[in-house]
Scaffold this motif. Sequence first.
Motif, PDB file in Angstrom:
ATOM      1  N   LEU A 241       0.826  -1.207   0.000  1.00  0.00           N
ATOM      2  CA  LEU A 241       0.000   0.000   0.000  1.00  0.00           C
ATOM      3  C   LEU A 241       0.864   1.263   0.000  1.00  0.00           C
ATOM      4  CD1 LEU A 241      -2.739   1.406   0.191  1.00  0.00           C
ATOM      5  CD2 LEU A 241      -2.650   1.091   2.680  1.00  0.00           C
ATOM      6  N   GLU A 242       1.880   1.286   0.836  1.00  0.00           N
ATOM      7  CA  GLU A 242       2.758   2.463   0.912  1.00  0.00           C
ATOM      8  C   GLU A 242       3.441   2.718  -0.437  1.00  0.00           C
ATOM      9  OE1 GLU A 242       5.373   1.519   4.094  1.00  0.00           O
ATOM     10  OE2 GLU A 242       3.786   1.613   5.629  1.00  0.00           O
ATOM     11  N   LEU A 243       3.892   1.651  -1.065  1.00  0.00           N
ATOM     12  CA  LEU A 243       4.568   1.796  -2.352  1.00  0.00           C
ATOM     13  C   LEU A 243       3.600   2.251  -3.442  1.00  0.00           C
ATOM     14  CD1 LEU A 243       7.455   1.429  -3.374  1.00  0.00           C
ATOM     15  CD2 LEU A 243       6.854  -0.911  -4.023  1.00  0.00           C
ATOM     16  N   SER A 244       2.349   1.786  -3.371  1.00  0.00           N
ATOM     17  CA  SER A 244       1.359   2.154  -4.394  1.00  0.00           C
ATOM     18  C   SER A 244       1.086   3.649  -4.401  1.00  0.00           C
ATOM     19  CB  SER A 244       0.053   1.378  -4.162  1.00  0.00           C
ATOM     20  OG  SER A 244      -0.654   1.881  -3.033  1.00  0.00           O
ATOM     21  N   ARG A 245       1.249   4.296  -3.257  1.00  0.00           N
ATOM     22  CA  ARG A 245       0.978   5.735  -3.162  1.00  0.00           C
ATOM     23  C   ARG A 245       2.040   6.576  -3.850  1.00  0.00           C
ATOM     24  NH1 ARG A 245      -0.584   5.047   3.171  1.00  0.00           N
ATOM     25  NH2 ARG A 245      -2.820   4.590   2.907  1.00  0.00           N
ATOM     26  N   THR A 246       3.166   5.960  -4.193  1.00  0.00           N
ATOM     27  CA  THR A 246       4.213   6.691  -4.910  1.00  0.00           C
ATOM     28  C   THR A 246       3.954   6.709  -6.413  1.00  0.00           C
ATOM     29  OG1 THR A 246       5.650   4.759  -5.253  1.00  0.00           O
ATOM     30  CG2 THR A 246       5.866   5.947  -3.163  1.00  0.00           C
ATOM     31  N   LEU A 247       2.953   5.961  -6.855  1.00  0.00           N
ATOM     32  CA  LEU A 247       2.633   5.880  -8.280  1.00  0.00           C
ATOM     33  C   LEU A 247       1.497   6.843  -8.633  1.00  0.00           C
ATOM     34  CD1 LEU A 247       2.787   2.004  -8.650  1.00  0.00           C
ATOM     35  CD2 LEU A 247       4.525   3.658  -9.350  1.00  0.00           C
ATOM     36  N   GLY A 248       1.373   7.139  -9.911  1.00  0.00           N
ATOM     37  CA  GLY A 248       0.390   8.136 -10.337  1.00  0.00           C
ATOM     38  C   GLY A 248      -1.036   7.644 -10.391  1.00  0.00           C
ATOM     39  N   GLY A 249      -1.266   6.418 -10.890  1.00  0.00           N
ATOM     40  CA  GLY A 249      -2.632   5.946 -11.105  1.00  0.00           C
ATOM     41  C   GLY A 249      -3.336   5.559  -9.821  1.00  0.00           C
ATOM     42  N   LEU A 250      -4.650   5.784  -9.794  1.00  0.00           N
ATOM     43  CA  LEU A 250      -5.446   5.427  -8.623  1.00  0.00           C
ATOM     44  C   LEU A 250      -5.675   3.927  -8.513  1.00  0.00           C
ATOM     45  CD1 LEU A 250      -8.297   8.107  -8.389  1.00  0.00           C
ATOM     46  CD2 LEU A 250      -6.536   7.611  -6.683  1.00  0.00           C
ATOM     47  N   ASN A 251      -5.923   3.269  -9.652  1.00  0.00           N
ATOM     48  CA  ASN A 251      -6.388   1.886  -9.620  1.00  0.00           C
ATOM     49  C   ASN A 251      -5.416   0.964  -8.893  1.00  0.00           C
ATOM     50  OD1 ASN A 251      -8.916   0.872 -10.674  1.00  0.00           O
ATOM     51  ND2 ASN A 251      -7.718  -0.670 -11.747  1.00  0.00           N
ATOM     52  N   ILE A 252      -4.115   1.226  -9.009  1.00  0.00           N
ATOM     53  CA  ILE A 252      -3.113   0.371  -8.387  1.00  0.00           C
ATOM     54  C   ILE A 252      -3.241   0.397  -6.869  1.00  0.00           C
ATOM     55  CG2 ILE A 252      -1.373   2.197  -8.356  1.00  0.00           C
ATOM     56  CD1 ILE A 252      -0.770  -1.576  -8.928  1.00  0.00           C
ATOM     57  N   GLN A 253      -3.749   1.497  -6.294  1.00  0.00           N
ATOM     58  CA  GLN A 253      -3.905   1.576  -4.846  1.00  0.00           C
ATOM     59  C   GLN A 253      -5.061   0.707  -4.348  1.00  0.00           C
ATOM     60  OE1 GLN A 253      -3.913   5.605  -3.241  1.00  0.00           O
ATOM     61  NE2 GLN A 253      -2.764   6.351  -5.026  1.00  0.00           N
ATOM     62  N   GLY A 254      -6.017   0.438  -5.238  1.00  0.00           N
ATOM     63  CA  GLY A 254      -7.183  -0.349  -4.837  1.00  0.00           C
ATOM     64  C   GLY A 254      -6.838  -1.773  -4.459  1.00  0.00           C
ATOM     65  N   LEU A 255      -5.803  -2.340  -5.094  1.00  0.00           N
ATOM     66  CA  LEU A 255      -5.463  -3.749  -4.827  1.00  0.00           C
ATOM     67  C   LEU A 255      -5.010  -3.979  -3.391  1.00  0.00           C
ATOM     68  CD1 LEU A 255      -5.070  -6.640  -5.954  1.00  0.00           C
ATOM     69  CD2 LEU A 255      -2.710  -5.987  -6.428  1.00  0.00           C
ATOM     70  N   PRO A 256      -3.958  -3.299  -2.893  1.00  0.00           N
ATOM     71  CA  PRO A 256      -3.577  -3.543  -1.490  1.00  0.00           C
ATOM     72  C   PRO A 256      -4.666  -3.147  -0.504  1.00  0.00           C
ATOM     73  CG  PRO A 256      -2.310  -1.711  -2.421  1.00  0.00           C
ATOM     74  CD  PRO A 256      -3.019  -2.370  -3.555  1.00  0.00           C
ATOM     75  N   LEU A 257      -5.461  -2.123  -0.837  1.00  0.00           N
ATOM     76  CA  LEU A 257      -6.558  -1.733   0.057  1.00  0.00           C
ATOM     77  C   LEU A 257      -7.589  -2.848   0.188  1.00  0.00           C
ATOM     78  CD1 LEU A 257      -7.142   1.983  -1.015  1.00  0.00           C
ATOM     79  CD2 LEU A 257      -6.391   1.204   1.245  1.00  0.00           C
ATOM     80  N   SER A 258      -7.984  -3.427  -0.946  1.00  0.00           N
ATOM     81  CA  SER A 258      -8.983  -4.498  -0.898  1.00  0.00           C
ATOM     82  C   SER A 258      -8.423  -5.748  -0.223  1.00  0.00           C
ATOM     83  CB  SER A 258      -9.485  -4.830  -2.307  1.00  0.00           C
ATOM     84  OG  SER A 258      -8.428  -5.295  -3.127  1.00  0.00           O
ATOM     85  N   ARG A 259      -7.134  -6.034  -0.429  1.00  0.00           N
ATOM     86  CA  ARG A 259      -6.523  -7.193   0.223  1.00  0.00           C
ATOM     87  C   ARG A 259      -6.430  -6.981   1.734  1.00  0.00           C
ATOM     88  NH1 ARG A 259      -7.664  -8.510  -4.186  1.00  0.00           N
ATOM     89  NH2 ARG A 259      -6.375  -9.637  -5.702  1.00  0.00           N
ATOM     90  N   LEU A 260      -6.129  -5.763   2.153  1.00  0.00           N
ATOM     91  CA  LEU A 260      -6.124  -5.462   3.583  1.00  0.00           C
ATOM     92  C   LEU A 260      -7.525  -5.551   4.163  1.00  0.00           C
ATOM     93  CD1 LEU A 260      -3.528  -2.556   3.583  1.00  0.00           C
ATOM     94  CD2 LEU A 260      -3.393  -4.592   5.034  1.00  0.00           C
ATOM     95  N   GLY A 261      -8.534  -5.183   3.383  1.00  0.00           N
ATOM     96  CA  GLY A 261      -9.912  -5.345   3.830  1.00  0.00           C
ATOM     97  C   GLY A 261     -10.241  -6.797   4.086  1.00  0.00           C
ATOM     98  N   TRP A 262      -9.837  -7.661   3.155  1.00  0.00           N
ATOM     99  CA  TRP A 262     -10.108  -9.094   3.303  1.00  0.00           C
ATOM    100  C   TRP A 262      -9.352  -9.683   4.505  1.00  0.00           C
ATOM    101  CZ3 TRP A 262      -6.672 -13.246   2.853  1.00  0.00           C
ATOM    102  CH2 TRP A 262      -7.269 -14.512   2.842  1.00  0.00           C
TER     103      TRP A 262
END
Length: 459
Positions: A241-262
């Motif tokens: 999740l922390e690494l995804s925030r260094t990238l430009g696109g939003l969609n990539i952040q959704g993956l670690p967020l949803s996995r943390l939700g699960w």
Amino acid sequence: HDRRVVAIAEAAGDYIIELRAASKFSAPAKYLITATNLREATEEDRRRVAAVYTVSEAEELRSNETADSLSQAVEKFGKAAAAWRSLGDRYEEAVAVYGRGWSCQMLGDYYNAIRDYRQAASLMESLRNRMGEAVVRSALAWASLFVGENEQGRENFRQALQTYQSMDNLRGQGVTIYGIGLTYIATSELQQALEYFDRSLEIRRKVGDTRGEVLTLAAMGITNFSLGRSEKALEYLQRSLELSRTLGGLNIQGLPLSRLGWANLTMRRLDESLDYYERALRIYQSTGDRESESLVRYGLARVEMERGRLDEARRHIEISLKITESLRGPNSSLQLRSTYLAIALDHYQLYIELLMRLHRDDPAAGHASAALQMSERGRARSLLDALAEAQIDLRSGVDAQLVAEERRLQHKLNEQSAAQIRLLSRNHIPEQAAALDAKVKATIDLLEETRANIKRSNP
């Protein structure tokens, strides 16, 4: 490698040429521009330049990652593919078809994505463009994996990996090795999956593939969680999740967020799970990723049910089912629609369980009847799919035995689909579900083979 670019100047004069990477994930590199063949533009030149501009517009729309921009990108790539086809440029046509498939996949339209990837792979193969074919086969493997075609996915990954290894392409190797790891997760071979993820992570860090590192860390988190290593799993997911925030696109952040939700849902940390899932949902809604939105809403339904908020849980699962059924629409093949039915079965089960809980709280509200209707709805949907496939033009020359066999298999599939819905809506053991699933898949294979024979005899 060399790339030919055609540009038209409408008037004589000095011009500045600006060069930008087509993707924000492109590796750093050096470029040399050489101007050759200066001449007066022909009509074909103008058509070619127009096609180039159309592809560029499509690429920019796709990079915006919103529902509207992706839909426009699909249209633009299709227009460009038609233009390149009319110009007889099969390579550029393949690139445009691949771009359209990628845009479709980002929209959650896997049927059309798979169709385009297969077409692009065929074009690249006919051109003997090994790198192009490897890129497209890797994309085809992903789409196959996402709709449950695990064996096809693994085979396409392995073909692409062999090409990348022969060309010393580390970035491509990192992607395909990661994909193969996911196929082992699908078959519950978790330790083998981790070995592939470790290899992929090492390569992706070496080549600076940050987006790939985000995906691999998330996969390692989920795999460790399934192996009972909860704290290590959360560590991997947080790093992702922390690494995804260094990238430009939003969609990539959704993956670690949803996995943390699960993960937090499984650990009964319901407030944390709700927060992660809701953040992922906002991202997927804004980017138009309907497949991911459906899965996140399924997770939210489970969280809300565990928290006792049954009405809110019902809202989420109803929207999730609506999205899932729309993705297995009338344009897809019977096999692909059956795959989406399999994906939806967990959703149906959760909805029925939710309705029965509501029935216990309020027996007079008709929730038990609604649960029965939901079970019948799933059964009816599978029957409609089979009937839609059965609309064959019975012109002269069709073997009557083939038609009879098609009807027999259709009837058999209807019965098996109904039995599958009934089984999964009540208590059962995994062996029962697996046995019935195998029968359904075998019948589908026979049915599609028979229909292909009918179409061949009656073109």
